[in-house]
Motif scaffolding. Sequence first.
Motif, PDB file in Angstrom:
ATOM      1  N   ARG A 107       0.907  -1.046   0.111  1.00 26.77           N
ATOM      2  CA  ARG A 107      -0.166  -0.014  -0.021  1.00 26.77           C
ATOM      3  C   ARG A 107       0.815   1.357   0.063  1.00 26.77           C
ATOM      4  NH1 ARG A 107      -5.155   1.043   1.701  1.00 26.77           N
ATOM      5  NH2 ARG A 107      -5.343   3.400   2.431  1.00 26.77           N
ATOM      6  N   SER A 108       2.052   1.273   0.820  1.00 26.99           N
ATOM      7  CA  SER A 108       2.816   2.384   0.780  1.00 26.99           C
ATOM      8  C   SER A 108       3.214   3.062  -0.447  1.00 26.99           C
ATOM      9  CB  SER A 108       4.032   2.196   1.890  1.00 26.99           C
ATOM     10  OG  SER A 108       4.723   1.222   1.599  1.00 26.99           O
ATOM     11  N   ASP A 109       3.896   2.138  -1.354  1.00 25.21           N
ATOM     12  CA  ASP A 109       4.186   2.243  -2.723  1.00 25.21           C
ATOM     13  C   ASP A 109       3.118   3.079  -3.523  1.00 25.21           C
ATOM     14  OD1 ASP A 109       6.823   1.013  -2.257  1.00 25.21           O
ATOM     15  OD2 ASP A 109       6.147  -0.690  -3.427  1.00 25.21           O
ATOM     16  N   ILE A 110       1.964   2.718  -3.438  1.00 27.41           N
ATOM     17  CA  ILE A 110       1.116   3.248  -4.168  1.00 27.41           C
ATOM     18  C   ILE A 110       0.619   4.640  -3.683  1.00 27.41           C
ATOM     19  CG2 ILE A 110      -1.474   3.190  -4.897  1.00 27.41           C
ATOM     20  CD1 ILE A 110      -1.060  -0.111  -4.584  1.00 27.41           C
ATOM     21  N   GLU A 111       0.553   4.836  -2.314  1.00 28.05           N
ATOM     22  CA  GLU A 111       0.183   6.031  -1.523  1.00 28.05           C
ATOM     23  C   GLU A 111       1.540   6.964  -1.909  1.00 28.05           C
ATOM     24  OE1 GLU A 111      -2.297   7.136  -0.167  1.00 28.05           O
ATOM     25  OE2 GLU A 111      -3.449   5.622   0.467  1.00 28.05           O
ATOM     26  N   ALA A 112       2.658   6.653  -1.780  1.00 26.11           N
ATOM     27  CA  ALA A 112       3.648   7.436  -2.289  1.00 26.11           C
ATOM     28  C   ALA A 112       3.750   8.126  -3.461  1.00 26.11           C
ATOM     29  CB  ALA A 112       5.124   6.800  -1.661  1.00 26.11           C
ATOM     30  N   PHE A 113       3.501   7.068  -4.358  1.00 28.03           N
ATOM     31  CA  PHE A 113       3.416   7.399  -5.921  1.00 28.03           C
ATOM     32  C   PHE A 113       2.137   8.649  -6.267  1.00 28.03           C
ATOM     33  CE2 PHE A 113       1.551   7.174 -10.039  1.00 28.03           C
ATOM     34  CZ  PHE A 113       2.834   7.316 -10.862  1.00 28.03           C
ATOM     35  N   ARG A 114       1.111   8.281  -5.458  1.00 24.80           N
ATOM     36  CA  ARG A 114       0.117   9.198  -5.611  1.00 24.80           C
ATOM     37  C   ARG A 114       0.521  10.814  -5.047  1.00 24.80           C
ATOM     38  NH1 ARG A 114      -6.038   7.700  -3.480  1.00 24.80           N
ATOM     39  NH2 ARG A 114      -4.933   7.142  -1.542  1.00 24.80           N
ATOM     40  N   GLN A 115       0.899  10.663  -3.994  1.00 24.26           N
ATOM     41  CA  GLN A 115       1.260  11.881  -3.443  1.00 24.26           C
ATOM     42  C   GLN A 115       2.401  12.721  -4.049  1.00 24.26           C
ATOM     43  OE1 GLN A 115       2.637  10.916   0.892  1.00 24.26           O
ATOM     44  NE2 GLN A 115       0.587  10.716   1.448  1.00 24.26           N
ATOM     45  N   GLN A 116       3.432  11.920  -4.490  1.00 20.71           N
ATOM     46  CA  GLN A 116       4.425  12.826  -5.352  1.00 20.71           C
ATOM     47  C   GLN A 116       3.832  13.199  -6.710  1.00 20.71           C
ATOM     48  OE1 GLN A 116       7.556   9.805  -5.514  1.00 20.71           O
ATOM     49  NE2 GLN A 116       8.638  10.452  -3.632  1.00 20.71           N
ATOM     50  N   PHE A 117       3.115  12.332  -7.363  1.00 23.09           N
ATOM     51  CA  PHE A 117       2.656  12.862  -8.661  1.00 23.09           C
ATOM     52  C   PHE A 117       1.672  14.085  -8.478  1.00 23.09           C
ATOM     53  CE2 PHE A 117       0.356  12.426 -12.455  1.00 23.09           C
ATOM     54  CZ  PHE A 117       1.071  11.842 -13.501  1.00 23.09           C
ATOM     55  N   THR A 118       0.688  13.793  -7.348  1.00 23.73           N
ATOM     56  CA  THR A 118      -0.063  14.998  -7.155  1.00 23.73           C
ATOM     57  C   THR A 118       0.665  16.376  -6.941  1.00 23.73           C
ATOM     58  OG1 THR A 118      -1.679  13.358  -6.532  1.00 23.73           O
ATOM     59  CG2 THR A 118      -2.076  15.712  -5.847  1.00 23.73           C
ATOM     60  N   ARG A 119       1.628  15.862  -5.990  1.00 22.82           N
ATOM     61  CA  ARG A 119       2.505  17.382  -5.441  1.00 22.82           C
ATOM     62  C   ARG A 119       3.096  17.975  -6.673  1.00 22.82           C
ATOM     63  NH1 ARG A 119       6.061  15.404  -2.257  1.00 22.82           N
ATOM     64  NH2 ARG A 119       4.689  14.675  -0.753  1.00 22.82           N
ATOM     65  N   GLY A 120       3.500  16.927  -7.783  1.00 20.85           N
ATOM     66  CA  GLY A 120       4.236  17.634  -8.705  1.00 20.85           C
ATOM     67  C   GLY A 120       3.406  18.326  -9.666  1.00 20.85           C
ATOM     68  N   LEU A 121       2.056  18.118 -10.044  1.00 25.13           N
ATOM     69  CA  LEU A 121       1.125  18.433 -10.819  1.00 25.13           C
ATOM     70  C   LEU A 121       0.481  19.712 -10.071  1.00 25.13           C
ATOM     71  CD1 LEU A 121      -0.891  15.396 -12.225  1.00 25.13           C
ATOM     72  CD2 LEU A 121       0.675  16.924 -13.439  1.00 25.13           C
ATOM     73  N   GLY A 122       0.280  19.814  -9.005  1.00 24.86           N
ATOM     74  CA  GLY A 122      -0.365  20.701  -8.252  1.00 24.86           C
ATOM     75  C   GLY A 122      -1.978  20.324  -8.096  1.00 24.86           C
ATOM     76  N   TYR A 123      -2.331  19.353  -8.735  1.00 26.44           N
ATOM     77  CA  TYR A 123      -3.955  19.001  -8.349  1.00 26.44           C
ATOM     78  C   TYR A 123      -3.845  17.417  -8.594  1.00 26.44           C
ATOM     79  CZ  TYR A 123      -4.035  17.888 -13.370  1.00 26.44           C
ATOM     80  OH  TYR A 123      -3.958  17.499 -14.725  1.00 26.44           O
ATOM     81  N   CYS A 124      -4.914  16.848  -8.280  1.00 25.11           N
ATOM     82  CA  CYS A 124      -5.108  15.400  -8.437  1.00 25.11           C
ATOM     83  C   CYS A 124      -6.019  14.814  -9.402  1.00 25.11           C
ATOM     84  CB  CYS A 124      -5.723  14.986  -7.178  1.00 25.11           C
ATOM     85  SG  CYS A 124      -6.044  13.132  -6.666  1.00 25.11           S
ATOM     86  N   PRO A 125      -5.519  14.175 -10.319  1.00 28.38           N
ATOM     87  CA  PRO A 125      -6.383  13.734 -11.533  1.00 28.38           C
ATOM     88  C   PRO A 125      -7.001  12.681 -11.152  1.00 28.38           C
ATOM     89  CG  PRO A 125      -4.059  13.497 -12.017  1.00 28.38           C
ATOM     90  CD  PRO A 125      -4.054  14.150 -10.653  1.00 28.38           C
ATOM     91  N   GLU A 126      -8.174  12.500 -11.969  1.00 33.50           N
ATOM     92  CA  GLU A 126      -9.129  11.476 -11.753  1.00 33.50           C
ATOM     93  C   GLU A 126      -8.443  10.074 -11.415  1.00 33.50           C
ATOM     94  OE1 GLU A 126     -13.218   9.406 -13.723  1.00 33.50           O
ATOM     95  OE2 GLU A 126     -12.602  11.615 -14.098  1.00 33.50           O
ATOM     96  N   THR A 127      -7.459   9.323 -12.165  1.00 36.75           N
ATOM     97  CA  THR A 127      -6.769   8.196 -12.002  1.00 36.75           C
ATOM     98  C   THR A 127      -6.107   8.208 -10.436  1.00 36.75           C
ATOM     99  OG1 THR A 127      -4.894   9.005 -13.112  1.00 36.75           O
ATOM    100  CG2 THR A 127      -6.446   8.127 -14.314  1.00 36.75           C
ATOM    101  N   LEU A 128      -5.783   9.255  -9.954  1.00 41.02           N
ATOM    102  CA  LEU A 128      -5.027   9.140  -8.829  1.00 41.02           C
ATOM    103  C   LEU A 128      -5.840   9.303  -7.268  1.00 41.02           C
ATOM    104  CD1 LEU A 128      -1.911  11.177  -9.576  1.00 41.02           C
ATOM    105  CD2 LEU A 128      -2.093   8.819  -9.255  1.00 41.02           C
ATOM    106  N   ALA A 129      -7.183   9.588  -7.722  1.00 38.16           N
ATOM    107  CA  ALA A 129      -8.187   9.711  -6.510  1.00 38.16           C
ATOM    108  C   ALA A 129      -8.398   8.501  -5.851  1.00 38.16           C
ATOM    109  CB  ALA A 129      -9.487  10.003  -7.185  1.00 38.16           C
TER     110      ALA A 129
END
Length: 129
Positions: A107-129
């Motif tokens: 679970r932690s790998d998926i959570e970390a990826f989601r947080q880093q990706f979202t932080r880089g974009l500045g918003y949360c795309p639907e696929t990362l919800a």
Amino acid sequence: MEYVYFLANASLTLRVVEYLHGMPQLPVRLMTVIHQIDGWVIKIKTYSPLTPQQDGDFRAFMNELGIPYEPAIRLQMALWSLETGQSPIEVMRRYQVAVVSHGTPDRSDIEAFRQQFTRGLGYCPETLA
């Protein structure tokens, strides 16, 4: 046995990880998680074949969350390369895919990826919800 599914978002992917952790009788050998622009591809491989009951129950669960998926050749090669021991970084470079996790369902790998990706974009795309 192996199962390859396409899921729409990170929450569904995390539900699969939780399900696998809650079902110790399923002989999961590895789980590979790859993020794509339009969703998530997961491959689950077991040590031994499941009983017909286990297989049916697992497929029913997975079909509620996503759809069975036949990866394109490039993604098939990436999945095969990971299984043969190539490093995720090497596979990401060679096949231009985002390997989020490979090995024990984590679970932690998926959570970390989601947080880093979202932080880089500045918003949360639907696929990362």
